[in-house]
Motif scaffolding. Structure first.
Motif, PDB file in Angstrom:
ATOM      1  N   ARG A 238      -3.484   4.985  14.656  1.00  0.00           N
ATOM      2  CA  ARG A 238      -3.443   6.346  15.203  1.00  0.00           C
ATOM      3  C   ARG A 238      -2.159   6.626  15.981  1.00  0.00           C
ATOM      4  O   ARG A 238      -2.152   7.442  16.905  1.00  0.00           O
ATOM      5  N   GLU A 241      -1.042  10.352  15.964  1.00  0.00           N
ATOM      6  CA  GLU A 241      -1.932  11.176  16.778  1.00  0.00           C
ATOM      7  C   GLU A 241      -1.675  10.959  18.270  1.00  0.00           C
ATOM      8  O   GLU A 241      -1.724  11.900  19.066  1.00  0.00           O
ATOM      9  N   TYR A 411      -8.137  17.411  21.401  1.00  0.00           N
ATOM     10  CA  TYR A 411      -8.496  16.994  20.046  1.00  0.00           C
ATOM     11  C   TYR A 411      -7.721  15.735  19.656  1.00  0.00           C
ATOM     12  O   TYR A 411      -8.292  14.793  19.082  1.00  0.00           O
ATOM     13  N   ARG A 415      -8.868  11.471  18.849  1.00  0.00           N
ATOM     14  CA  ARG A 415      -8.506  10.681  17.675  1.00  0.00           C
ATOM     15  C   ARG A 415      -8.307   9.208  18.005  1.00  0.00           C
ATOM     16  O   ARG A 415      -8.349   8.371  17.103  1.00  0.00           O
TER      17      ARG A 415
END
Length: 529
Positions: A238, A241, A411, A415
């Motif tokens: 990730r 992100e 948001y 993640r």
């Protein structure tokens, strides 16, 4: 214990009082906290005191405007951070050595300012000294931040971060507003000499601070120092992100902060009330919030702290909506400013701990500077956007719109860490077997994305010029092609600075795109370990 297991180990749970004591219990953590005073002083001097001094001395406003160029080194210090990772000084270690060199430069530069007099006959000399101070200060920040990454234990990070932010703000106040007031009573040469003398105890702290232990070896080549920090981080799960979260987490808050002073002027508040709200209430609440935010990561965990403080941060602008719709009430102003600044400090405290956790010690100078630059992008971009939004929808709707703009950051947070998760885990991403990319393929990939970024930036600037023409009633005479060409062929200093910023941003995006591509093909797995 393996490096990755150590990376994922949750910090020891400490009570609030024990966490507070942790910041001053050892010379290791205390030295990190005290060095933040040395980082805050040049920022207050360059950003606040010197422009005020120059204008008060009767310097042409166009030349005073050029002094804002001295803010650039703090934004672009990631450019020379790899050099500080690659080439350690022959004394005091890889971090403290560079910090000491920068502090000597700050001492000499500030002392040099004391020689230009109360009313400088050579303002260009003052500008050159200001730029030199800014370069030394930005380099010191690289070294001191990297030292904090290297020397602090995880259970110490939360308490140390809060205290660092508080002392940093205090140093800005001393070298900024306080310096202006004292200079009015005595003289600027004496003030500059006094500020220069304050770097002597900071230099002593740097020399006496403990050297970090059990550090991984630094990069062996300059290419590794530039390239491997990107690959090492992007090979984590990730990673993209997480970087998006770094940019977006405080975007709504930065948008509201960008035009806060003009907002208070438009609402009719006096200089006295604005000064109390911004300098006293706001600064105090920010410091308290930063300390509480850092400590909160020890008490409730970093993951939960980011979620809780992130939600508070989103709704912190509600007070400004009330200010925009109600008659002038100083008590309401102080309450709105205090609440927003407290929430901002809480978010900053927790976020700063996250930056320490994400940074690899092998590349701590470059990676932390990179994260700080990305974090600052939202603040840089938000100002122009805020101006056009206020012009279009008014103050009340503007602050209302900043609330949902905080949701993308949450948001992105979801993640890589869930609301119930105490600590985020930064794991190496498991890749399917992919053919490695050649240097030529990576260069082509980076060049493509860099060129697209450069073109997009030029189109954005041209679009902003078109909106300005619409507002001025001159859109009929506006030439889109000629405006676009003027971005690429500047004729004044502002245009060249604008073009240099576009090119720098395009190069950064190109390098990032190439690094993502290389990491996806397994190039950074070893660096991540």
């Amino acid at each position: 214990m393996s490096p990755m297991a150590e990376q994922e180990q949750a910090p020891e749970r400490l009570g609030t009082l024990r966490s507070l004591a942790q910041a001053v219990r050892s010379w290791r953590t205390l030295s990190v906290v005290l060095l933040s005073f040395s980082s805050g002083m040049p920022l207050g001097l360059v950003w606040i005191a010197i422009p005020d001094w120059m204008r008060d001395a009767g310097i042409d406003i166009r030349l005073v405007g050029l002094f804002t160029l001295a803010q650039a080194p703090w934004t672009f210090n990631v450019v020379w951070a790899p050099l500080m990772d690659r080439f350690p000084p022959p004394f005091l270690g890889r971090r403290r050595g560079w910090a000491a060199i920068a502090q000597v430069g700050l001492l000499l530069g500030t002392l040099g300012l004391s020689g230009v007099g109360d009313h400088p006959d050579t303002p260009w000399l003052a500008l050159a000294l200001t730029l030199a101070i800014a370069m030394a200060a930005a380099s010191q920040d690289i070294a001191v931040d990297a030292y904090a990454v290297d020397v602090l234990r995880k259970e110490e990070q939360g308490a140390a971060v809060g205290a660092r932010i508080g002392l940093y703000r205090l140093a800005m106040l001393v070298a900024g507003g306080t310096a202006i007031s004292v200079a009015g009573a005595i003289s600027w040469p004496l003030v500059c000499a006094g500020l220069a003398a304050l770097y002597l105890p900071m230099l002593a702290i740097t020399i006496l601070a403990p050297e970090p232990k059990n550090l991984p070896p630094g990069p062996k080549t300059l290419r590794d120092a530039v390239w491997q920090p990107f690959l090492g981080f992007l090979s984590r799960h990730r990673a993209v992100e997480i970087l998006a979260f770094v940019i977006l987490f405080k975007f709504g808050d930065n948008l509201a902060q960008g035009l806060l002073r003009p907002f208070l002027v438009d609402m009719g508040y006096s200089e006295f009330h604005r000064g109390v709200a911004l300098a006293t209430v706001g600064t105090t609440a920010t410091i308290v919030g930063s300390i509480a935010g850092g400590l909160g990561t020890n008490v409730i965990g970093l993951g939960r702290a980011l979620w809780i403080f992130g939600f508070l941060q989103i709704f912190s602008n509600v007070g400004y909506i009330l200010l925009a719709n109600l008659p002038m009430q100083p008590s309401l102003l102080y309450g709105a400013m205090g609440f927003e600044s407290l929430c901002q400090g809480l978010g900053t405290g927790a976020f700063s701990v996250l930056l320490l956790r994400m940074t690899q010690k092998r590349f701590s100078a470059t990676q932390y500077a990179l994260f700080s630059t990305l974090f600052g992008m939202g603040r840089i971009v938000s100002g122009p956007i805020a101006g056009f939004m206020v012009h279009s929808v008014g103050w009340s709707n503007f602050f209302l719109f900043t609330i949902p703009l905080g949701l993308p950051g949450l948001y992105m947070l979801s993640r890589f860490v869930k609301p119930s998760q105490r600590e985020p885990k930064f794991e190496i991403r498991r890749q399917e077997a992919l053919l490695p990319r050649s240097p030529a393929q990576l260069a082509a990939h980076g060049l493509t994305y860099g060129s697209l970024t450069l073109a997009g930036g030029a189109l954005l600037l041209t679009g902003l010029a078109a909106l300005e023409a619409v507002r001025a009633g001159e859109f009929a005479e506006f030439g889109f092609g000629s405006a676009l060409l003027s971005v690429a062929t500047p004729t004044d200093m502002f245009g060249w600075i604008q073009l240099a910023g576009l090119i720098t941003f395009g190069v950064a995006i190109g390098l990032f795109a190439a690094a993502v591509q290389a990491a996806r093909h397994g190039a950074g797995t070893a660096a991540a370990r």
